[in-house]
Design a protein around this motif. Structure first.
Motif, short mmCIF file in Angstrom:
data_model
loop_
_atom_site.label_atom_id
_atom_site.label_comp_id
_atom_site.label_asym_id
_atom_site.label_seq_id
_atom_site.Cartn_x
_atom_site.Cartn_y
_atom_site.Cartn_z
N ILE A 1 0.83 -1.20 0.00
CA ILE A 1 0.00 0.00 0.00
C ILE A 1 0.87 1.25 0.00
O ILE A 1 0.57 2.21 -0.68
N ILE A 2 1.95 1.22 0.78
CA ILE A 2 2.82 2.40 0.83
C ILE A 2 4.22 1.99 0.44
O ILE A 2 4.60 0.82 0.51
N GLY A 3 5.01 2.95 0.00
CA GLY A 3 6.41 2.71 -0.28
C GLY A 3 7.21 2.92 0.99
O GLY A 3 6.68 3.02 2.09
N VAL A 4 8.51 3.00 0.81
CA VAL A 4 9.36 3.17 1.99
C VAL A 4 9.11 4.53 2.63
O VAL A 4 9.18 4.67 3.86
N ILE A 5 8.79 5.55 1.84
CA ILE A 5 8.65 6.91 2.38
C ILE A 5 7.22 7.41 2.32
O ILE A 5 6.70 7.96 3.29
N ILE A 8 2.01 5.21 -2.20
CA ILE A 8 2.18 5.11 -3.64
C ILE A 8 0.83 5.13 -4.35
O ILE A 8 -0.22 5.07 -3.71
N MET A 9 0.86 5.24 -5.69
CA MET A 9 -0.36 5.42 -6.48
C MET A 9 -1.32 4.25 -6.30
O MET A 9 -2.52 4.44 -6.11
N HIS A 10 -0.80 3.00 -6.34
CA HIS A 10 -1.67 1.83 -6.21
C HIS A 10 -2.29 1.77 -4.81
O HIS A 10 -3.44 1.35 -4.64
N GLY A 11 -1.54 2.19 -3.81
CA GLY A 11 -2.08 2.22 -2.46
C GLY A 11 -3.21 3.21 -2.32
O GLY A 11 -4.24 2.94 -1.69
N LYS A 12 -3.07 4.36 -2.95
CA LYS A 12 -4.14 5.36 -2.93
C LYS A 12 -5.41 4.83 -3.60
O LYS A 12 -6.51 5.01 -3.10
N ALA A 13 -5.23 4.16 -4.74
CA ALA A 13 -6.38 3.63 -5.46
C ALA A 13 -7.10 2.58 -4.63
O ALA A 13 -8.34 2.53 -4.59
N ILE A 15 -7.14 2.28 -1.29
CA ILE A 15 -7.80 2.91 -0.15
C ILE A 15 -9.07 3.62 -0.59
O ILE A 15 -10.10 3.61 0.09
N ASN A 16 -9.02 4.27 -1.77
CA ASN A 16 -10.20 4.99 -2.26
C ASN A 16 -11.35 4.04 -2.59
O ASN A 16 -12.52 4.39 -2.47
N GLN A 17 -11.02 2.81 -3.01
CA GLN A 17 -12.04 1.82 -3.36
C GLN A 17 -12.54 1.03 -2.15
O GLN A 17 -13.60 0.41 -2.21
N LEU A 18 -11.81 1.05 -1.07
CA LEU A 18 -12.14 0.22 0.09
C LEU A 18 -13.29 0.84 0.87
O LEU A 18 -13.29 2.03 1.18
N ASN A 19 -14.28 0.02 1.19
CA ASN A 19 -15.42 0.46 1.98
C ASN A 19 -15.09 0.23 3.46
O ASN A 19 -15.10 -0.89 3.94
N PHE A 20 -14.78 1.30 4.17
CA PHE A 20 -14.34 1.16 5.57
C PHE A 20 -15.49 0.85 6.52
O PHE A 20 -15.28 0.67 7.71
N GLN A 21 -16.71 0.82 6.00
CA GLN A 21 -17.82 0.35 6.82
C GLN A 21 -17.80 -1.17 6.94
O GLN A 21 -18.38 -1.74 7.86
N ASP A 22 -17.12 -1.84 6.01
CA ASP A 22 -17.05 -3.29 6.01
C ASP A 22 -15.65 -3.83 6.28
O ASP A 22 -15.51 -4.95 6.78
N PHE A 23 -14.61 -3.05 5.96
CA PHE A 23 -13.25 -3.56 6.07
C PHE A 23 -12.37 -2.60 6.86
O PHE A 23 -12.64 -1.40 6.97
N THR A 24 -11.28 -3.16 7.39
CA THR A 24 -10.31 -2.41 8.17
C THR A 24 -8.91 -2.80 7.75
O THR A 24 -8.65 -3.97 7.43
N ILE A 25 -7.99 -1.83 7.73
CA ILE A 25 -6.59 -2.10 7.45
C ILE A 25 -5.85 -2.19 8.79
O ILE A 25 -5.91 -1.26 9.60
N VAL A 26 -5.17 -3.30 9.02
CA VAL A 26 -4.42 -3.49 10.27
C VAL A 26 -2.96 -3.74 9.92
O VAL A 26 -2.63 -4.21 8.82
N ASN A 27 -2.09 -3.41 10.84
CA ASN A 27 -0.66 -3.57 10.59
C ASN A 27 0.02 -4.17 11.81
O ASN A 27 -0.52 -4.16 12.93
N SER A 28 1.20 -4.69 11.58
CA SER A 28 2.01 -5.27 12.65
C SER A 28 2.86 -4.19 13.32
O SER A 28 3.26 -3.22 12.67
N LYS A 29 3.13 -4.37 14.59
CA LYS A 29 4.00 -3.44 15.30
C LYS A 29 5.47 -3.71 14.96
O LYS A 29 6.33 -2.87 15.24
N GLU A 30 5.75 -4.85 14.36
CA GLU A 30 7.11 -5.20 13.99
C GLU A 30 7.35 -4.85 12.53
O GLU A 30 6.42 -4.82 11.72
#
Length: 285
Positions: A1-5, A8-13, A15-30
């Motif tokens: 979804i994101i680059g090192v800094i 990125i474009m594909h990540g933006k696309a 996120i824009n298409q994702l329905n946050f009423q149904d889905f969530t993005i989670v990440n690892s602390k590591e």
């Protein structure tokens, strides 16, 4: 979804298409990306909101081999635990009498001997007391000469001790193959599975033939009703127990239909087995 800094474009696309009423993005602390120049957290998981609260221990597998062309550089898999609490449990198995284990001659002698020894008391009792004496004699004979078996929603009426042993061999072969998926273990698993399937089909066929050998029309209707209830959902258990005059099992549907018609509509079974049937009635059947 994101680059090192930055994003990125594909990540933006995405996120824009994702329905946050149904889905969530989670990440690892590591960190999820390792390299000689540093590390970063650039890998995420998309999960349904219905299971978000059930996730725990969102970590990376730092010991995995990266399989990258460049040394010490690559993405790590994200691992998590999904807590599932089964709110319903299957009904427990019940102990039921194994009818096939009873020696009916000894069982009958025990009931008759018990009632004969209490004949005087039986004759001087009321109807309710007499029934209690009969019930006690039956219960005593059953306790002495019958064994019990566990019965559950998964019980099979044709199951035998041989099938239990073959099933255990199959489970052991599956467990061994899951640990080491070698060619020899795969061959042992296939052999155990084929042997179990063949034995299961044979026992199922024996059970059906034994149950249908002496059925009259009324009994056969009840049997097939029970049979369909038990086996229709499992096509590989379907067995056609119709036999021809020479004893061979009939599997062709048209021949089965002809045999049933001859038996129950043309009166063929009465012609062959009965000598007292009114000859004028046979053509009308």
């Amino acid at each position: 979804i994101i680059g090192v800094i930055k994003l990125i474009m594909h990540g933006k696309a995405l996120i824009n298409q994702l329905n946050f009423q149904d889905f969530t993005i989670v990440n690892s602390k590591e960190p999820t990306f390792l390299s000689v120049n540093g590390q970063s957290n650039i890998d995420f998981m998309i999960v349904s909101n219905s299971v978000e609260d059930l996730l725990s221990d969102l970590v990376t597998d730092s010991g995995v081999e990266l399989f990258s062309g460049a040394p010490i550089r690559g993405h790590l898999p994200i691992e998590t635990t999904l807590r599932i609490d089964c709110s319903t449990s299957p009904p427990p198995a019940k102990l039921k009498i194994d009818i096939s284990s009873i020696d009916w001659d000894k069982w009958t002698d025990h009931v008759e001997t018990t009632l004969e020894s209490g004949k005087l008391k039986f004759n001087n009792s009321t109807a309710d007391e007499q029934w209690q004496l009969i019930d006690s004699a039956i219960h005593g004979a059953t306790t002495k000469y019958a064994t019990y078996k566990k019965s559950s929603i998964h019980s099979k009426p044709f199951w035998t001790d041989k099938l239990t042993k073959a099933s255990q061999v199959l489970r052991d072969a599956k467990k061994l193959y899951s640990k080491r998926n070698t060619i020899s273990n795969k061959a042992a698993l296939d052999s155990a599975k084929e042997q179990f399937d063949t034995m299961r089909k044979d026992e199922c066929q024996k059970f059906i033939l034994e149950k249908t050998s002496n059925l009259n029309v009324a009994q056969s209707q009840k049997f097939w009703k029970d049979f369909n209830r038990l086996f229709t959902k499992k096509s590989n258990n379907k067995v056609d127990p119709m036999r021809s005059d020479n004893g061979d099992i009939i599997t062709d549907p048209s021949k089965i239909e002809d045999t049933l018609f001859d038996s129950f509509f043309a009166g063929k079974h009465k012609k062959e087995k009965s000598t007292n049937c009114d000859s004028a009635l046979i053509p009308l059947l």
